[in-house]
Scaffold this motif. Structure first.
Motif, PDB file in Angstrom:
ATOM      1  N   SER A 252       0.814  -1.215   0.000  1.00  0.00           N
ATOM      2  CA  SER A 252       0.000   0.000   0.000  1.00  0.00           C
ATOM      3  C   SER A 252       0.845   1.262   0.000  1.00  0.00           C
ATOM      4  O   SER A 252       0.313   2.366   0.047  1.00  0.00           O
ATOM      5  CB  SER A 252      -0.925   0.007   1.232  1.00  0.00           C
ATOM      6  N   ASP A 253       2.152   1.118  -0.045  1.00  0.00           N
ATOM      7  CA  ASP A 253       3.064   2.267  -0.012  1.00  0.00           C
ATOM      8  C   ASP A 253       3.988   2.157  -1.211  1.00  0.00           C
ATOM      9  O   ASP A 253       5.009   1.468  -1.169  1.00  0.00           O
ATOM     10  CB  ASP A 253       3.863   2.263   1.295  1.00  0.00           C
ATOM     11  N   LEU A 254       3.610   2.826  -2.310  1.00  0.00           N
ATOM     12  CA  LEU A 254       4.252   2.604  -3.601  1.00  0.00           C
ATOM     13  C   LEU A 254       4.865   3.884  -4.139  1.00  0.00           C
ATOM     14  O   LEU A 254       4.458   4.989  -3.786  1.00  0.00           O
ATOM     15  CB  LEU A 254       3.227   2.073  -4.605  1.00  0.00           C
ATOM     16  N   VAL A 255       5.841   3.713  -5.024  1.00  0.00           N
ATOM     17  CA  VAL A 255       6.426   4.826  -5.749  1.00  0.00           C
ATOM     18  C   VAL A 255       6.697   4.363  -7.175  1.00  0.00           C
ATOM     19  O   VAL A 255       6.972   3.181  -7.417  1.00  0.00           O
ATOM     20  CB  VAL A 255       7.728   5.322  -5.072  1.00  0.00           C
ATOM     21  N   THR A 256       6.576   5.263  -8.127  1.00  0.00           N
ATOM     22  CA  THR A 256       6.873   4.953  -9.521  1.00  0.00           C
ATOM     23  C   THR A 256       7.920   5.933 -10.035  1.00  0.00           C
ATOM     24  O   THR A 256       8.217   6.958  -9.399  1.00  0.00           O
ATOM     25  CB  THR A 256       5.620   5.065 -10.410  1.00  0.00           C
ATOM     26  N   GLU A 257       8.442   5.626 -11.225  1.00  0.00           N
ATOM     27  CA  GLU A 257       9.394   6.555 -11.839  1.00  0.00           C
ATOM     28  C   GLU A 257       8.736   7.894 -12.165  1.00  0.00           C
ATOM     29  O   GLU A 257       9.424   8.924 -12.292  1.00  0.00           O
ATOM     30  CB  GLU A 257      10.012   5.943 -13.103  1.00  0.00           C
ATOM     31  N   VAL A 258       7.395   7.915 -12.266  1.00  0.00           N
ATOM     32  CA  VAL A 258       6.703   9.167 -12.556  1.00  0.00           C
ATOM     33  C   VAL A 258       6.699  10.063 -11.319  1.00  0.00           C
ATOM     34  O   VAL A 258       6.860  11.290 -11.438  1.00  0.00           O
ATOM     35  CB  VAL A 258       5.277   8.902 -13.070  1.00  0.00           C
TER      36      VAL A 258
END
Length: 271
Positions: free
Chosen positions: A43-49
């Motif tokens: 539930s704790d995500l990060v993307t390159e965007v």
């Protein structure tokens, strides 16, 4: 308008420009495959965007205002002391950035996410911009000069009864589990308010209170980049923001309760 206020008017306009530029890049990349990375759990995500958006905003600030300090989620989010920084805040102007508030919504194509940029002077929020690039809604506020949505003045709604209030809350990743405090709080408000929503982007949720669409919002475990812009938005729209003790909210606080003011005491009592 004094000299500080003149400077802050320019800062707010630049923050809006940076947010729009980052938003254009975010939207252009939405249809492309994403590399998704877990920070603490699913539930704790990060993307390159997220990282690209943060880089755009940080680079623009550093280029235009090299004397200002910057705090942003993906660069400074590993610092557990981010609240402590505001117990004895740095002097001068600082920028507090959430490059995509509502990353899970972004990943799933839900149009409720935003770039949030709060500007503080000596630790006190003086300007805020929250931009939803999907709806092109730009919320902005300057201390002492009100809050706006796309240039139109916004105000909190006049609802005086908690039973008629539409509220919102959210979860930090660690609290998305059975029997968490947030689950208990929602249970306590069941039947006491008209409804509770979980929309997934605290900065925008605060703006919805400021613009009268929601009557109140609360959240445990927030960080300065989640709220630095939105808190000012509510204050300038005539609302109220406190910590769990009912004292005026500070960026050093981890719990936030926001409302139109009229239902605040009733909401605080239940929470």
């Amino acid at each position: 308008m004094n000299d500080n206020e003149k400077v802050e008017t320019v800062l707010m306009m630049d923050a809006a420009r940076y947010a729009r530029e980052a938003g254009e890049q975010i939207v252009s990349l939405m249809e492309k495959p994403l590399h998704i990375q877990e920070k603490k759990n699913a539930s704790d995500l990060v993307t390159e965007v997220d990282l690209l958006s943060e880089r755009i905003v940080r680079e623009r600030i550093a280029g235009d205002y090299p004397e200002h300090w910057i705090m942003s989620e993906e660069t400074d989010g590993v610092l557990r002391s981010s609240h402590e920084a505001f117990r004895q805040p740095q002097k001068g102007y600082g920028w507090i950035i959430d490059p995509i508030d509502g990353t899970i919504n972004f990943i799933h194509g839900l149009p409720h996410f935003a770039i949030s940029i709060g500007i503080v002077r000596d630790g006190i929020p003086v300007c805020g911009v929250v931009y939803n690039p999907m709806t092109r809604e730009l919320y902005s506020a300057q201390r002492g000069y009100g809050a706006n949505l796309n240039g139109q003045i916004i105000r909190v709604n006049p609802e005086s009864l908690l039973e008629n209030a539409v509220l919102a809350t959210g979860f930090q990743a660690d609290d998305w589990r059975p029997n968490s405090p947030a689950v208990e709080q929602i249970g306590n408000l069941t039947g006491q308010s008209r409804s509770v929503r979980i929309l997934g982007a605290a900065s925008l949720d605060l703006c919805l209170v400021a613009s009268g669409k929601l009557t109140g919002f609360w959240h445990e475990g927030l960080y300065p980049w989640d709220v630095a812009a939105g808190v000012l938005m509510i204050q300038e729209a005539g609302g109220k923001v406190t910590n769990r003790q009912g004292a005026p909210f500070s960026l050093s606080d981890k719990t936030l309760i926001a409302s139109n003011g009229a239902i605040h005491d009733a909401l605080l009592a239940i929470l």
